[in-house]
Design a protein around this motif. Sequence first.
Motif, mmCIF file in Angstrom:
data_model
loop_
_atom_site.group_PDB
_atom_site.id
_atom_site.type_symbol
_atom_site.label_atom_id
_atom_site.label_comp_id
_atom_site.label_asym_id
_atom_site.label_seq_id
_atom_site.Cartn_x
_atom_site.Cartn_y
_atom_site.Cartn_z
ATOM 1 N N ALA A 282 40.962 48.480 29.163
ATOM 2 C CA ALA A 282 39.624 48.137 28.674
ATOM 3 C C ALA A 282 39.439 46.623 28.636
ATOM 4 O O ALA A 282 38.375 46.089 28.960
ATOM 5 C CB ALA A 282 39.412 48.730 27.281
ATOM 6 N N LEU A 283 40.512 45.933 28.258
ATOM 7 C CA LEU A 283 40.441 44.468 28.186
ATOM 8 C C LEU A 283 40.261 43.866 29.579
ATOM 9 O O LEU A 283 39.430 42.979 29.787
ATOM 10 C CB LEU A 283 41.718 43.928 27.531
ATOM 11 N N GLU A 288 36.876 41.024 33.216
ATOM 12 C CA GLU A 288 36.716 41.025 34.669
ATOM 13 C C GLU A 288 37.969 40.608 35.427
ATOM 14 O O GLU A 288 37.929 39.778 36.331
ATOM 15 C CB GLU A 288 35.511 40.147 35.061
ATOM 16 N N LEU A 289 39.075 41.201 35.010
ATOM 17 C CA LEU A 289 40.303 41.079 35.790
ATOM 18 C C LEU A 289 40.578 42.442 36.423
ATOM 19 O O LEU A 289 40.156 43.475 35.872
ATOM 20 C CB LEU A 289 41.480 40.687 34.889
ATOM 21 N N PRO A 290 41.279 42.478 37.570
ATOM 22 C CA PRO A 290 41.591 43.766 38.185
ATOM 23 C C PRO A 290 42.354 44.662 37.209
ATOM 24 O O PRO A 290 43.239 44.197 36.480
ATOM 25 C CB PRO A 290 42.484 43.380 39.371
ATOM 26 N N LYS A 291 41.972 45.959 37.212
ATOM 27 C CA LYS A 291 42.575 46.898 36.256
ATOM 28 C C LYS A 291 43.907 47.405 36.768
ATOM 29 O O LYS A 291 44.012 48.539 37.237
ATOM 30 C CB LYS A 291 41.616 48.081 36.055
ATOM 31 N N GLU A 323 54.289 31.466 41.740
ATOM 32 C CA GLU A 323 55.655 31.993 41.718
ATOM 33 C C GLU A 323 55.786 33.357 41.052
ATOM 34 O O GLU A 323 56.783 34.038 41.237
ATOM 35 C CB GLU A 323 56.591 30.986 41.010
ATOM 36 N N GLU A 324 54.792 33.732 40.242
ATOM 37 C CA GLU A 324 54.936 34.999 39.514
ATOM 38 C C GLU A 324 53.706 35.879 39.734
ATOM 39 O O GLU A 324 52.595 35.379 39.880
ATOM 40 C CB GLU A 324 55.074 34.738 38.001
ATOM 41 N N ASN A 325 53.952 37.175 39.705
ATOM 42 C CA ASN A 325 52.841 38.117 39.786
ATOM 43 C C ASN A 325 52.402 38.439 38.356
ATOM 44 O O ASN A 325 53.028 39.240 37.674
ATOM 45 C CB ASN A 325 53.299 39.380 40.518
ATOM 46 N N CYS A 326 51.350 37.792 37.914
ATOM 47 C CA CYS A 326 50.906 38.012 36.544
ATOM 48 C C CYS A 326 49.413 37.695 36.435
ATOM 49 O O CYS A 326 48.833 37.093 37.337
ATOM 50 C CB CYS A 326 51.689 37.124 35.567
ATOM 51 N N GLN A 327 48.816 38.140 35.343
ATOM 52 C CA GLN A 327 47.436 37.767 35.036
ATOM 53 C C GLN A 327 47.455 36.869 33.804
ATOM 54 O O GLN A 327 48.327 36.995 32.948
ATOM 55 C CB GLN A 327 46.595 39.011 34.727
ATOM 56 N N MET A 328 46.449 35.984 33.715
ATOM 57 C CA MET A 328 46.394 35.093 32.560
ATOM 58 C C MET A 328 44.975 35.070 31.996
ATOM 59 O O MET A 328 44.000 35.026 32.750
ATOM 60 C CB MET A 328 46.817 33.691 32.967
ATOM 61 N N ARG A 352 43.176 36.628 39.092
ATOM 62 C CA ARG A 352 44.391 36.460 38.292
ATOM 63 C C ARG A 352 44.110 35.849 36.925
ATOM 64 O O ARG A 352 44.835 36.093 35.973
ATOM 65 C CB ARG A 352 45.374 35.531 39.030
ATOM 66 N N VAL A 353 43.077 35.015 36.870
ATOM 67 C CA VAL A 353 42.851 34.227 35.655
ATOM 68 C C VAL A 353 41.446 34.471 35.124
ATOM 69 O O VAL A 353 40.487 34.489 35.893
ATOM 70 C CB VAL A 353 43.020 32.710 35.942
#
Length: 482
Positions: A282-283, A288-291, A323-328, A352-353
Motif C-alpha cells: 500500500a505504501l 508511487e514506487l513499483p509494487k 550498487e544495490e537493488n533497493c528502493q528509497m 527507485r526513489v
Amino acid sequence: MKIVILASEGSPYAKSGGLGDVIEALPAALARIPGNQVSVFLPYYQKIKENPGYTVERVAQFTVGLGWRQQYCGVLRLTNRTDGVQVYFIDNEYYFGARSGSLYGALDDGERFAFFSKACLDSMVTMQLIPDVIQCNDWQTALVPVYLNAMYRFYFPTTRCMYTIHNIEYQGWAHGNFFDDVLGLPWEWRGHLDMNGSVNMMKGAIETADLVTTVSETYAQELMYPYYAHGLDGVLSNVSWKLTGITNGIDVNTFNPETDPALPAHFNRDTFLAGKAVCKAALQEEVELPKVPDVPLLVMVTRLAGHKGLDLLCYISRRLMWEENCQMLILGTGESQYEDFFRDLANEFPDRVSAQITFNLGLAARIYAGADIYLMPSKSEPCGLSQMNAMRYGTVPVVHATGGLKDTVPPADEHGKGGLGFTFQSYNGDDFLAALKRAIALYRDDPAGFQDLQRRGMEQDFSWDQPAARYMELFRRMTANR
Ligand code: GLC
C-alpha cells in the motif's frame, strides 16, 4: 508529588519535533504514578486557540513585567483532558497570536519565551499552585530557574527545578542589552547568563537549576566535549555532578502497529510478516514506487536539517542506487538544499526513489509500518524517537552510534545476531554505506535472520514507564533535604 512541566510545545496541541512528543507522553506517564499531581504549561498559540476540540476556561489574568514592559497574560485551563494531566495555556495575543504558521523563528523569539517563562511563574503564584518540582525544557524555558532563584524564592521557598536539554544546538542567544531591556533581572545574575558579552539563556539554566538532565545517557557524556556541546562543554563540565541522562520513551499507545488507525493493516510480533507485506504494498502505491515485495525499502522520516546526517546520505545515494537493488523513500521538509537534492534524485531514479517533501503524520506511520530498513545517520542525536517508532513497527534501523541512537540500537553482527540494528561508529559516508550494505545483505541473503531482528525490535519495551520512574527518582533526590 506536585509536578509542573513547562515547555514551548506539547502534542497534540502544538508540535514541531521530538520535544512535542515528550511533552505529550512524559506528563501522562508521571500522572499514572499514584500520589502525583501533574500540570503542564504551554503557550496559547493561535492554532490551539482555533481548534474547536480544545475547550478552555479562563482561570486568571494579570500583567507580567518584562523590563520596562507590562504585558497582558491570561491563563486558560483545558477542561476536556481526562488522563489526570492538568494543562494550562498562557495567552498573550501579541506574542503567540496570529503570527506565521511556525512556532519559532520570529525575530523576537527571545522576548516571546522570556515572557512565557516569567508568565508561568506568575501564573503559579496567582493560582497558588506551589509545586515540589518544576521541570523545564530547552532554551525556551531556560529562564525559569534563573527567575525562580533571582526573584520568586519568596513564593516558592522549597520548590526545586530540573532543567532538561533536548537539543543543545539552540541555546537562546540574545544581545547583551537583552538582560536589562527585557529580562529586568537584578545585576548580580548577569554572570550566569553572560557568554562573551551576549546573553545565553541555556547557560543560565545549567548554572542555576538544581539538576540538569538530557534525553539519553550517551548524550550526557558527549556534552562534555566541544564537538557536541556547541560552546557549552566548559559550562557543563563545571556542573557535571548535577548532569544526568534519562533516555526517552515513546508513546506506545499512539505508536502501536496493532491499533494505529493510519495503517492499512495491523500486526504484532507474531503476525508482522503478513501485516507488513500489506502495508508495504500500500505504501509503495501511495508514494508511487513499483509494487515489488522483495526489494528492500529504505526510508527516512525526518526534518531535513544538516545534523540529521543528510550530507552522508547525499554523498552515498547515487552509489547506493548503482550498487544495490533497493528502493528509497524520504519524508520531511527543511533546508532547501536537501529538499532539492532528494527531488532531483527522485527524478533521476523515478522507479527507485520517492521524495515526499511534506509534513504528514499519517504517511509517517505508514512508512514506519511498510518499510524494511530505517536510516538515521544523525551527526549527533540527543535521543531520537523515530528509530524507536521504526523498531516498534518492525523496521530495522541503521544508525550512527551517537547519543540516544547508541543507547537504543545496540549493534547486531552481520548475521543479525545480538543487537537491534546496524550501526557505524565514525561519522563518515563510507562507514554508513557499509552498515547499510550489511542490512541489505541480511535482508536479501538471510530472510529468517532479518525477521529475527525485526521481531526483537518489536519485543522491546520503549514505553515511558521506566523513564518516568527515573524522573521520579531524581525528583525525590532533589526534594529530599528541604
Ligand atoms: C530533540 C532531539 C531529539 C530528541 C527530542 C526529544 O528533538 O533532537 O534527539 O529525541 O528532542 O527529547
